[in-house]
Write a protein that holds these residues in place. Structure first.
Motif, PDB file in Angstrom:
ATOM      1  N   ALA A   1       0.627  -1.148   0.050  1.00  0.00           N
ATOM      2  CA  ALA A   1       0.150  -0.001  -0.102  1.00  0.00           C
ATOM      3  C   ALA A   1       0.752   1.113  -0.038  1.00  0.00           C
ATOM      4  O   ALA A   1       0.477   2.252  -0.560  1.00  0.00           O
ATOM      5  N   LEU A   2       1.920   1.135   0.622  1.00  0.00           N
ATOM      6  CA  LEU A   2       3.056   2.509   0.851  1.00  0.00           C
ATOM      7  C   LEU A   2       3.552   2.506  -0.711  1.00  0.00           C
ATOM      8  O   LEU A   2       3.835   3.678  -0.961  1.00  0.00           O
ATOM      9  N   SER A   3       3.920   1.500  -1.301  1.00  0.00           N
ATOM     10  CA  SER A   3       4.736   1.662  -2.347  1.00  0.00           C
ATOM     11  C   SER A   3       3.777   2.181  -3.676  1.00  0.00           C
ATOM     12  O   SER A   3       4.396   3.004  -4.359  1.00  0.00           O
ATOM     13  N   ARG A   4       2.480   2.041  -3.599  1.00  0.00           N
ATOM     14  CA  ARG A   4       1.762   2.613  -4.877  1.00  0.00           C
ATOM     15  C   ARG A   4       1.800   4.122  -4.318  1.00  0.00           C
ATOM     16  O   ARG A   4       1.554   4.737  -5.625  1.00  0.00           O
ATOM     17  N   VAL A   5       2.001   4.775  -3.409  1.00  0.00           N
ATOM     18  CA  VAL A   5       1.974   6.103  -3.469  1.00  0.00           C
ATOM     19  C   VAL A   5       3.587   6.625  -3.355  1.00  0.00           C
ATOM     20  O   VAL A   5       3.983   7.816  -2.714  1.00  0.00           O
ATOM     21  N   GLY A   6       4.429   5.625  -3.523  1.00  0.00           N
ATOM     22  CA  GLY A   6       5.777   6.116  -3.669  1.00  0.00           C
ATOM     23  C   GLY A   6       6.397   6.504  -2.110  1.00  0.00           C
ATOM     24  O   GLY A   6       7.182   7.232  -1.943  1.00  0.00           O
ATOM     25  N   MET A   7       6.098   5.577  -1.094  1.00  0.00           N
ATOM     26  CA  MET A   7       6.301   5.941   0.342  1.00  0.00           C
ATOM     27  C   MET A   7       6.854   4.750   1.000  1.00  0.00           C
ATOM     28  O   MET A   7       7.493   5.017   2.097  1.00  0.00           O
ATOM     29  N   GLU A   8       7.012   3.646   0.272  1.00  0.00           N
ATOM     30  CA  GLU A   8       7.628   2.619   0.712  1.00  0.00           C
ATOM     31  C   GLU A   8       9.307   2.692   1.278  1.00  0.00           C
ATOM     32  O   GLU A   8       9.323   2.366   2.408  1.00  0.00           O
ATOM     33  N   GLU A   9      10.066   3.252   0.331  1.00  0.00           N
ATOM     34  CA  GLU A   9      11.282   3.291   0.671  1.00  0.00           C
ATOM     35  C   GLU A   9      11.639   3.954   1.658  1.00  0.00           C
ATOM     36  O   GLU A   9      12.410   3.796   2.455  1.00  0.00           O
ATOM     37  N   LYS A  10      10.948   5.176   1.576  1.00  0.00           N
ATOM     38  CA  LYS A  10      10.959   6.343   2.570  1.00  0.00           C
ATOM     39  C   LYS A  10      10.684   5.688   4.127  1.00  0.00           C
ATOM     40  O   LYS A  10      11.634   5.999   4.915  1.00  0.00           O
ATOM     41  N   ILE A  11       9.935   5.050   4.298  1.00  0.00           N
ATOM     42  CA  ILE A  11       9.471   4.470   5.548  1.00  0.00           C
ATOM     43  C   ILE A  11      10.435   3.149   5.829  1.00  0.00           C
ATOM     44  O   ILE A  11      10.871   2.937   6.876  1.00  0.00           O
ATOM     45  N   VAL A  12      10.628   2.287   4.779  1.00  0.00           N
ATOM     46  CA  VAL A  12      11.239   1.039   5.254  1.00  0.00           C
ATOM     47  C   VAL A  12      12.640   1.561   5.503  1.00  0.00           C
ATOM     48  O   VAL A  12      13.342   0.705   6.194  1.00  0.00           O
ATOM     49  N   SER A  13      13.204   2.493   4.904  1.00  0.00           N
ATOM     50  CA  SER A  13      14.794   2.770   5.124  1.00  0.00           C
ATOM     51  C   SER A  13      14.825   3.330   6.585  1.00  0.00           C
ATOM     52  O   SER A  13      16.038   3.400   7.222  1.00  0.00           O
ATOM     53  N   LYS A  14      13.831   3.816   7.288  1.00  0.00           N
ATOM     54  CA  LYS A  14      13.669   4.375   8.545  1.00  0.00           C
ATOM     55  C   LYS A  14      13.424   3.329   9.589  1.00  0.00           C
ATOM     56  O   LYS A  14      13.137   3.541  10.674  1.00  0.00           O
ATOM     57  N   GLY A  15      13.310   1.809   8.976  1.00  0.00           N
ATOM     58  CA  GLY A  15      12.692   1.004   9.885  1.00  0.00           C
ATOM     59  C   GLY A  15      14.146  -0.034  10.028  1.00  0.00           C
ATOM     60  O   GLY A  15      15.025  -0.042   9.508  1.00  0.00           O
ATOM     61  N   ILE A  16      13.511  -1.133  11.007  1.00  0.00           N
ATOM     62  CA  ILE A  16      14.530  -2.082  11.127  1.00  0.00           C
ATOM     63  C   ILE A  16      13.837  -3.365  10.631  1.00  0.00           C
ATOM     64  O   ILE A  16      12.959  -3.809  10.987  1.00  0.00           O
ATOM     65  N   PRO A  17      14.676  -4.023   9.615  1.00  0.00           N
ATOM     66  CA  PRO A  17      13.813  -5.413   9.321  1.00  0.00           C
ATOM     67  C   PRO A  17      14.033  -6.249  10.213  1.00  0.00           C
ATOM     68  O   PRO A  17      14.848  -6.367  11.328  1.00  0.00           O
ATOM     69  N   MET A  18      12.701  -7.290  10.566  1.00  0.00           N
ATOM     70  CA  MET A  18      12.956  -8.204  11.338  1.00  0.00           C
ATOM     71  C   MET A  18      12.661  -9.565  10.834  1.00  0.00           C
ATOM     72  O   MET A  18      11.563  -9.664   9.860  1.00  0.00           O
ATOM     73  N   HIS A  19      13.622 -10.347  10.649  1.00  0.00           N
ATOM     74  CA  HIS A  19      13.295 -11.408   9.652  1.00  0.00           C
ATOM     75  C   HIS A  19      12.750 -12.620  10.569  1.00  0.00           C
ATOM     76  O   HIS A  19      12.394 -13.689   9.960  1.00  0.00           O
ATOM     77  N   SER A  20      12.710 -12.767  11.803  1.00  0.00           N
ATOM     78  CA  SER A  20      12.241 -13.881  12.452  1.00  0.00           C
ATOM     79  C   SER A  20      11.705 -13.426  13.858  1.00  0.00           C
ATOM     80  O   SER A  20      12.097 -12.237  14.287  1.00  0.00           O
ATOM     81  N   ARG A  21      10.895 -14.340  14.468  1.00  0.00           N
ATOM     82  CA  ARG A  21      10.628 -14.245  15.768  1.00  0.00           C
ATOM     83  C   ARG A  21      11.605 -14.906  16.669  1.00  0.00           C
ATOM     84  O   ARG A  21      12.248 -15.837  16.264  1.00  0.00           O
ATOM     85  N   MET A  22      11.787 -14.422  17.771  1.00  0.00           N
ATOM     86  CA  MET A  22      13.080 -14.966  18.974  1.00  0.00           C
ATOM     87  C   MET A  22      11.971 -15.311  20.009  1.00  0.00           C
ATOM     88  O   MET A  22      11.519 -14.454  20.931  1.00  0.00           O
ATOM     89  N   ILE A  23      12.083 -16.530  20.331  1.00  0.00           N
ATOM     90  CA  ILE A  23      11.271 -17.030  21.474  1.00  0.00           C
ATOM     91  C   ILE A  23      12.077 -17.143  22.746  1.00  0.00           C
ATOM     92  O   ILE A  23      13.221 -17.941  22.636  1.00  0.00           O
ATOM     93  N   HIS A  24      11.627 -16.437  23.922  1.00  0.00           N
ATOM     94  CA  HIS A  24      12.519 -16.622  25.366  1.00  0.00           C
ATOM     95  C   HIS A  24      11.634 -17.738  25.957  1.00  0.00           C
ATOM     96  O   HIS A  24      10.696 -17.248  26.357  1.00  0.00           O
ATOM     97  N   SER A  25      12.478 -18.778  26.469  1.00  0.00           N
ATOM     98  CA  SER A  25      11.791 -19.771  27.321  1.00  0.00           C
ATOM     99  C   SER A  25      12.063 -19.060  28.848  1.00  0.00           C
ATOM    100  O   SER A  25      12.919 -18.175  28.851  1.00  0.00           O
TER     101      SER A  25
END
Ligand code: FAD
Length: 383
Positions: free
Chosen positions: A71-95
């Protein structure tokens, strides 16, 4: 973007779209309408969030998934927002014993991104990009569909009113007065409370590219990374349990029992004080239908469908509303009298499904062993 279509004798350039609520969904939606050439005015009761140093309100960081990114990409905002975010590739479960085990997200390439603090501020940067007029702070009190208000307040006329004013929507109140409008709201017995985990020697206290989760059946804590190397930890727990914890020592005892590995990372003193800084917040699930009144008014985002946050899909579903509406605008030549009912027809079942899945996941999480919950969640992430 430059093409304007004629409809009802007026071109989109002559039509005013009033977006009520300049939160995440309202701000994005405003860009979608402005891109089509409508004159867009956004009414937001808070101060201009782009200038705010501290953003009051709910969660400062949110997980942005594949559907939200589209939805962000269609109005040209995806890069702007993703570049200011932190990618999360996985969940980390704490026992309980401190062991950490990763569980990857959905399909390859569909990495979830953690959107940062001031996320709405970032989406609002579209206002200048698309020449959108922002009225803020301006609280909208009433929606008039016919006739004129009594003159006691300032009024504005618009060709379309888009209610993006969140779970406790003022615009939706007008719908409630109408026949054949379905509405339900359910508060869950759980509340949530946010705590900050500071950096250690200038670095993240835990691995940053993960959504950290401490599943404890009736309780759960999650932590999402922020750009300033802190984590925001959110503790979900029944209100009854929150009420049992009244002193700093109670907090320590509770964390010792359920989240011992988090104590040194959040810090004993911080835990004892931050825990009491704000009361636990309630969570509500709201469903309604239809989403529109004639060709005049439509609801999107939490005002149409607030969901409990156990899928992290509330904002993402609201962003997807914008895409779906935009596609229907193409199909129906921007004729609101055709677009609005079609939007209700297409969107209500999907939004209700997301609300049900989020609620189901909340129940599943409490009733079953942790591993089962995460398996189920993984299946839905893949959809
Ligand atoms: P809101 O963000 O509520 O914005 C509504 C705006 O309207 C506000 O700015 C308000 O000031 C304004 N307003 C209200 N009334 C008026 C009025 N009368 N006049 C003018 N302005 C008005 N979603 C995800 O996708 N990923 C996540 O990880 C995630 N985590 C969450 C964690 C928690 C603890 C919670 C509670 C929610 C989470 N969500 C998540 C859901 C997400 O926060 C919401 O779905 C999203 O904020 C909805 O956006 P919105 O713009 O529709 O509504």
């Amino acid at each position: 973007g430059d093409v304007t279509m004629e409809s009802g004798g007026k071109s989109s350039k002559d039509k005013v779209v009033a977006v009520v609520g300049g939160g995440l969904v309202g701000a994005l939606n405003a860009c979608y309408f402005a891109r089509r050439g409508f004159q867009v005015e956004v009414f937001e009761s808070r101060d201009d969030i782009r200038e705010a140093k501290i953003v009051r309100g709910r969660s400062i960081n949110l997980a942005l998934s594949h559907r939200g990114r589209q939805a962000l990409s269609r109005v040209g905002m995806e890069e702007k927002i993703v570049s200011k975010g932190i990618p999360m590739h996985s969940r980390m479960i704490h026992s309980l014993n401190g062991k950490q085990s990763p569980i990857p997200y959905g399909k390859k390439g569909q990495v979830t991104v953690c959107v940062m603090c001031r996320n709405a501020g970032l989406v609002c940067s579209g206002y200048s990009m698309y020449n959108i007029w922002l009225w803020s702070p301006t609280h909208v009190l009433l929606l008039w569909l016919e006739g004129r208000p009594d003159g006691s307040a300032q009024s504005l006329q618009a060709d379309l009113i888009v209610g993006c004013d969140g779970a406790f929507s003022t615009i939706r109140k007008q719908f409630l007065r109408r026949s054949r409008f379905n509405f339900s709201q359910t508060y869950i017995p759980h509340g949530y409370l946010e705590l900050t985990m500071p950096p250690v020697a200038g670095e993240f206290a835990m691995k940053p590219n993960y959504l950290h989760i401490w599943p404890r059946n009736t309780f759960m804590m999650i932590a999402l990374p922020n750009l300033d190397k802190t984590f925001t930890c959110t503790l979900f727990m029944p209100f009854d349990e929150f009420e049992k914890i009244t002193t700093g020592d109670d907090v320590m005892e509770f964390f010792q029992e359920y989240f011992p590995d988090a104590i040194p990372l959040i810090g004993v003193e911080a835990l004892k004080t931050d825990y009491f800084r704000l009361p636990a917040q309630a969570m509500v699930s709201i469903k309604c239908s239809p989403y529109h009144i004639n060709d005049k008014c439509v609801l999107m985002g939490d005002s149409a469908h607030a969901v409990v946050p156990f899928y992290g899909q509330g904002m993402n579903a609201g962003f997807e509303d914008c895409i779906v509406f935009d596609e229907i605008m193409d199909q129906c030549n921007e004729d609101f009298s055709a677009v609005l009912p079609e939007y209700t027809r297409v969107r209500v079942p999907d939004d209700h499904t997301i609300a049900d899945l989020a609620m189901y996941n909340y129940v599943e999480m409490r009733a079953h062993v942790n591993s089962k919950w995460f398996l189920f969640r993984k299946k839905v992430d893949d959809i």
